[in-house]
Design an enzyme around this catalytic site. Structure first.
Site, PDB file in Angstrom:
ATOM      1  N   ASP A  23       0.844  -1.196   0.000  1.00  0.00           N
ATOM      2  CA  ASP A  23       0.000   0.000   0.000  1.00  0.00           C
ATOM      3  C   ASP A  23       0.887   1.258   0.000  1.00  0.00           C
ATOM      4  OD1 ASP A  23      -3.245   0.508   1.260  1.00  0.00           O
ATOM      5  OD2 ASP A  23      -1.864   2.109   0.672  1.00  0.00           O
ATOM      6  N   SER A  51      -7.130   4.425  -1.388  1.00  0.00           N
ATOM      7  CA  SER A  51      -6.963   2.969  -1.378  1.00  0.00           C
ATOM      8  C   SER A  51      -8.261   2.231  -1.688  1.00  0.00           C
ATOM      9  CB  SER A  51      -6.430   2.525  -0.014  1.00  0.00           C
ATOM     10  OG  SER A  51      -5.084   2.920   0.126  1.00  0.00           O
ATOM     11  N   THR A 103      -8.299  -1.601   1.545  1.00  0.00           N
ATOM     12  CA  THR A 103      -7.764  -2.585   0.598  1.00  0.00           C
ATOM     13  C   THR A 103      -8.311  -3.991   0.842  1.00  0.00           C
ATOM     14  OG1 THR A 103      -5.762  -1.242   0.467  1.00  0.00           O
ATOM     15  CG2 THR A 103      -5.656  -3.473  -0.457  1.00  0.00           C
ATOM     16  N   HIS A 105       2.801   8.592   4.373  1.00  0.00           N
ATOM     17  CA  HIS A 105       1.982   9.748   4.773  1.00  0.00           C
ATOM     18  C   HIS A 105       2.741  10.592   5.793  1.00  0.00           C
ATOM     19  CE1 HIS A 105      -1.877   9.317   2.796  1.00  0.00           C
ATOM     20  NE2 HIS A 105      -1.913   8.035   3.077  1.00  0.00           N
ATOM     21  N   HIS A 125      -1.395  11.052  -1.118  1.00  0.00           N
ATOM     22  CA  HIS A 125      -1.122  10.159  -2.243  1.00  0.00           C
ATOM     23  C   HIS A 125      -0.716  10.989  -3.457  1.00  0.00           C
ATOM     24  CE1 HIS A 125      -4.118   6.995  -0.471  1.00  0.00           C
ATOM     25  NE2 HIS A 125      -3.115   7.275   0.337  1.00  0.00           N
TER      26      HIS A 125
HETATM   27 ZN   LIG Z   1      -2.921   6.278   2.069  1.00  0.00          ZN
END
Ligand SMILES: [Zn+2]
Length: 442
Positions: free
Chosen positions: A33, A74, A127, A259, A391
């Site tokens: 991820d 996500s 996810t 992040h 992102h």
């Molecule tokens: Zn994220």
């Protein structure tokens, strides 16, 4: 006897030909991820070795935009990787108009194939949710918990037991529902510790090893298993009855470290993920009819390998010993000097007064403010750059091993990944593809 020998010979010939023809029996899809190619490369440099995923005979690029943004979240990216459709950010397993679409795990299970998911976040998070759930609100995790228990999944490992229990039993459900009891009635065994995991030898299991997300790998508790351990057990269970299987494994927390612009955290989470890739490759080596696909749902942070002067400092990063979030959590925000001492002790880095001021200012702005500011500063000290705390729209890598792996080359749209897998493994995603134009290009 002669006839029997001929029969054995024919069966062997068919299976050899099938494997040669690229017959895919088992599929292991591993999703990092937030893992862009730079996250992989930086971790490789710090480790001073080629990572397992980088040894792929076939590689490509994956485009990740969603139905309503150049930059996906996500939920939409997970839906693309699980169902082969573009949808809106925040949507899981439904189209932008709310129409539910089947996931590759559901389609596989409908054909009698064993299915499983293994993550280090809550199993109701975006996810994993994209492989069994259907909702236009990724935050509806109490609903996703119910959908998971009703799903045909055989193996579920991750965190999040508090979403399955009523508040009267220490959970967070206000509806009084005990989904753990319900899961047991539906044939799931239920485990909550690493010891139980390592000793487990049943057929169908729900393993929830934390009340919410599992701890970061650098702070994983003794009774919380590691991703490679959960992956190994999942493969053992799913392959036990000899039936084909589909397994999704997620390195869930690479994203969170990105992040926070935290290169130490990115390094450690990427390596935990790559260790799970190694477990998958070891399985595939013994079971050559297994396709292993490693990719990501999106890139997070816009990681840049240098902020100038034609260099970045690997040696400095190798001396980093803690995540920025750990420093933020263990620092008395009223003591600027204590911050200086902590970063000196755990990173051998000097923070200036201005830098401490910046951290204190950011700490006042949001829950992650201090951790993000510390992460960004520690990255810059090693001449590593980030464009954002969110992102990005960057492509992500795909690494493929085994029968049919040659199909995962070139530039692919994320919706193509499960469609290629389905075709190769005999459970095609036959629903029509809605061609959603690239946002801003029409
Ligand atoms: Zn994220």
């Amino acid at each position: 006897m002669k006839r029997f020998m001929m029969f054995v010979f024919i069966i062997t010939l068919i299976s050899v030909l099938a494997i040669a023809q690229g017959y895919v029996k088992n599929v292991i899809l591993l999703i990092g991820d937030g893992m862009g190619i730079n996250q992989v490369l930086l971790s490789s440099y710090i480790e001073g070795r080629v990572l397992n995923m980088m040894k792929a005979p076939y590689t490509g690029y994956v485009i990740t935009y969603s139905a309503n943004s150049n930059v996906t979240d996500s939920a939409a990216a997970g839906t693309a990787l699980a169902s082969g459709f573009k949808t809106n950010n925040g949507f899981i397993g439904v189209l932008p108009d709310g129409t539910p679409v089947p996931t590759i795990a559901e389609i596989a299970a409908s054909k009698g194939i064993n299915t499983g998911i293994v993550v280090t976040c809550r199993v109701t998070h975006a996810t994993p949710g994209a492989f069994y759930g259907h909702t236009n609100d990724r935050n509806a995790e109490l609903v996703l918990a119910e959908q998971l228990v009703e799903s045909p999944l055989k193996v579920v490992f991750g965190g999040g037991w508090s979403y399955f229990l009523p508040d009267t039993k220490g959970g967070r459900r206000k509806d009084g529902k005990d989904l753990i009891e319900l899961a047991k009635n539906k044939g799931f065994d239920y485990i909550t510790t690493k010891t139980e995991l390592l000793n487990y030898d049943g057929e169908r299991v729900l393993g929830l090893f934390a009340s919410s997300h599992m701890s970061a790998v650098t702070e994983r508790k003794p009774e919380e298993p590691l991703l490679p351990e959960m992956t190994k057990k999942a493969l053992e269970i799913l392959s036990k009855d000899g039936k084909p299987f589909f397994l999704m494994v997620e390195g869930s927390q690479i994203d969170w470290e990105c992040h926070g612009n935290d290169i130490f955290g990115v390094w450690k989470e990427t390596i935990e993920f790559d260790d799970a890739v190694k477990v998958a490759l070891d399985f595939a080596e013994k079971n050559p009819d297994t396709l292993v696909v490693v990719t990501a749902d999106h890139e997070t942070g816009g990681l840049g390998l240098s902020t100038g002067n034609y260099t970045f400092d690997i040696e400095k990063i190798r001396n980093y010993k803690k995540t920025a979030d750990w420093i933020a959590a263990n620092w008395d925000k009223k003591s600027p000097d204590e911050l200086k001492e902590l970063v000196k002790e755990y990173f051998n880095v000097e923070f200036t007064d201005d830098e401490v001021e910046y951290v204190i200012a950011e700490a006042g702005k949001s829950r992650y403010g201090a951790g993000n500011a510390i992460g960004r500063l520690l990255s810059n000290k090693a001449q590593i750059g980030w464009t954002t705390f969110d992102h990005t729209g960057a492509t992500v890598p795909v690494f493929a091993f085994g029968p049919g792996a040659e199909n995962f080359t070139g530039i692919l749209d994320n919706t193509e990944i499960p469609r290629i897998i389905g075709r190769l493994a005999g459970y095609p995603l036959t629903y029509p593809v809605h061609s959603v134009p690239l946002v801003g290009t029409h």
